[in-house]
Motif scaffolding. Structure first.
Motif, short mmCIF file in Angstrom:
data_model
loop_
_atom_site.label_atom_id
_atom_site.label_comp_id
_atom_site.label_asym_id
_atom_site.label_seq_id
_atom_site.Cartn_x
_atom_site.Cartn_y
_atom_site.Cartn_z
N ALA A 1 1.84 11.86 13.15
CA ALA A 1 1.54 13.00 12.28
C ALA A 1 0.41 12.71 11.32
O ALA A 1 0.00 13.59 10.55
N GLY A 2 -0.12 11.47 11.34
CA GLY A 2 -1.17 11.10 10.40
C GLY A 2 -0.72 11.20 8.96
O GLY A 2 -1.47 11.66 8.09
N ARG A 3 0.48 10.70 8.68
CA ARG A 3 1.09 10.91 7.37
C ARG A 3 1.77 9.64 6.88
O ARG A 3 2.45 8.95 7.65
N ILE A 4 1.60 9.32 5.62
CA ILE A 4 2.29 8.21 4.96
C ILE A 4 2.84 8.73 3.64
O ILE A 4 2.06 9.13 2.76
N VAL A 5 4.15 8.76 3.49
CA VAL A 5 4.74 9.17 2.21
C VAL A 5 5.11 7.92 1.42
O VAL A 5 5.43 6.88 2.00
N PHE A 6 5.06 8.01 0.10
CA PHE A 6 5.34 6.84 -0.72
C PHE A 6 6.15 7.21 -1.95
O PHE A 6 6.17 8.36 -2.39
N LYS A 7 6.80 6.20 -2.50
CA LYS A 7 7.59 6.37 -3.72
C LYS A 7 7.51 5.06 -4.50
O LYS A 7 7.67 3.98 -3.94
N GLU A 8 7.25 5.17 -5.81
CA GLU A 8 7.34 4.00 -6.69
C GLU A 8 8.75 3.97 -7.28
O GLU A 8 9.09 4.83 -8.09
#
Length: 325
Positions: A230-237
């Motif tokens: 999907a060409g997607r990277i989700v992130f969380k600190e």
């Protein structure tokens, strides 16, 4: 399930906010990565206004776990019940209910009841599930208690924005630059060091040294869920610092006929307590406005630096491939 015993865990807190406000925070699960410390990403798969299915990625006892849950919302009773479908290991079953009980015009009780069983009733599995469930429930209730009591100006504390950049190069090269963050310490000027752990495919835990404009350095830890197709990277600190009470977002690589659009999205909750402890004259409405501007400027600047380097990486490769020999 093959006869495993069901175990129950309950937690509750009183919240200085209207019951409807608290119920709204519980019902809006897509925003949970911004509200709950352990939630990394939530995707809504189906929703008809009452019933919904969610895919969730959550940090439990230091491990990123993923599952699919079905939920039923009941605004009249202010309850949300859930049942895991694709289960979080090592659970044999997992479900529960959120309940918001009105105690006054600006006061309510928020409770979460979990019911779960462990695979084969193994003691070590049961102990892990109970520890992780209790720890996350306490953290979630504490965060909601803190957020909800600021309901009159919560919108001012929440900040969402995005940066976009066009690239004339392959989407695969742009995505690989964003994905291979282990190399950023030698590619990105404000990144001084990177420690990347990817023991689960597509799940990255990253600790970076980040240098500010004043030369100071801080350690930033993030958890990333990568979706290459999907060409997607989700992130969380998980543990943001300074004026940030919460920070999550995503990188998107969207190809079209003429190139690629790269998007960096950020969702932030500002920490009011930190702003209130700021030197005299820095807090209050003007201080909050200044904090919003400064946070947006810093995150936008850092994001654009990475995006421009990703563009250079992709476009340089194209030039090398198309240069006549």
């Amino acid at each position: 399930m093959s006869g495993e015993r069901v175990h129950r865990v309950s937690h509750a807190v009183e919240v200085e906010a209207p019951a409807g406000v608290v119920y709204g925070l519980i019902a809006d699960a897509v925003q949970w990565p911004l509200y709950f410390p352990a939630n990394v990403h939530v995707e809504r798969l189906d929703y008809d206004g009452v019933r919904e299915r969610l895919r969730m990625w959550v940090v439990a006892d230091g491990q990123v776990k993923s599952w699919t849950s079905s939920r039923v919302q009941d605004p009249a009773r202010r309850t949300v019940t859930y049942q895991q479908e694709q289960l979080m290991e090592p659970a044999a079953s997992m479900g529960g209910t959120w309940t918001v009980t009105e105690l006054g015009p600006r006061r309510c009780r928020l409770a979460i009841d979990h019911a779960f069983s462990a695979v084969d009733d193994r003691p070590e599995h049961l102990a892990w599930l109970e520890q992780a469930t209790r720890a996350n429930a306490r953290a979630d209730l504490h965060r909601l208690q803190d957020l909800a009591r600021r309901f009159t100006h919560l919108e001012e504390l929440v900040l969402s924005f995005e940066e976009t950049l066009r690239v004339k190069g392959p989407a695969e090269l742009v995505y690989s630059f964003l994905y291979e963050a282990a190399d950023w310490s030698v590619q990105v000027p404000h990144i001084t060091r990177v420690d990347l752990d990817e023991t689960q495919a597509g799940i990255q835990k990253i600790t970076m040294g980040v240098r500010g404009q004043d030369g100071s350095e801080q350690e930033v830890t993030s958890v990333r869920v990568c979706f290459p197709h999907a060409g997607r990277i989700v992130f969380k600190e998980p543990d943001p610092q300074g004026p940030l009470a919460a920070h999550c977002g995503e990188w998107l690589v969207n190809p079209d006929e003429s190139g690629v659009t790269v998007v960096a999205r950020h969702h932030v909750v500002l920490c009011q307590d930190t702003l209130e402890r700021a030197p005299l004259g820095a807090g209050g409405p003007s201080g909050l406005s200044r904090a919003r501007r400064q946070v947006r400027a810093r995150l936008s600047r850092d994001s654009r630096t990475v995006m421009e380097l990703a563009r250079e990486h992709a476009e340089t490769a194209v030039r090398h491939l198309t240069t006549p020999r």
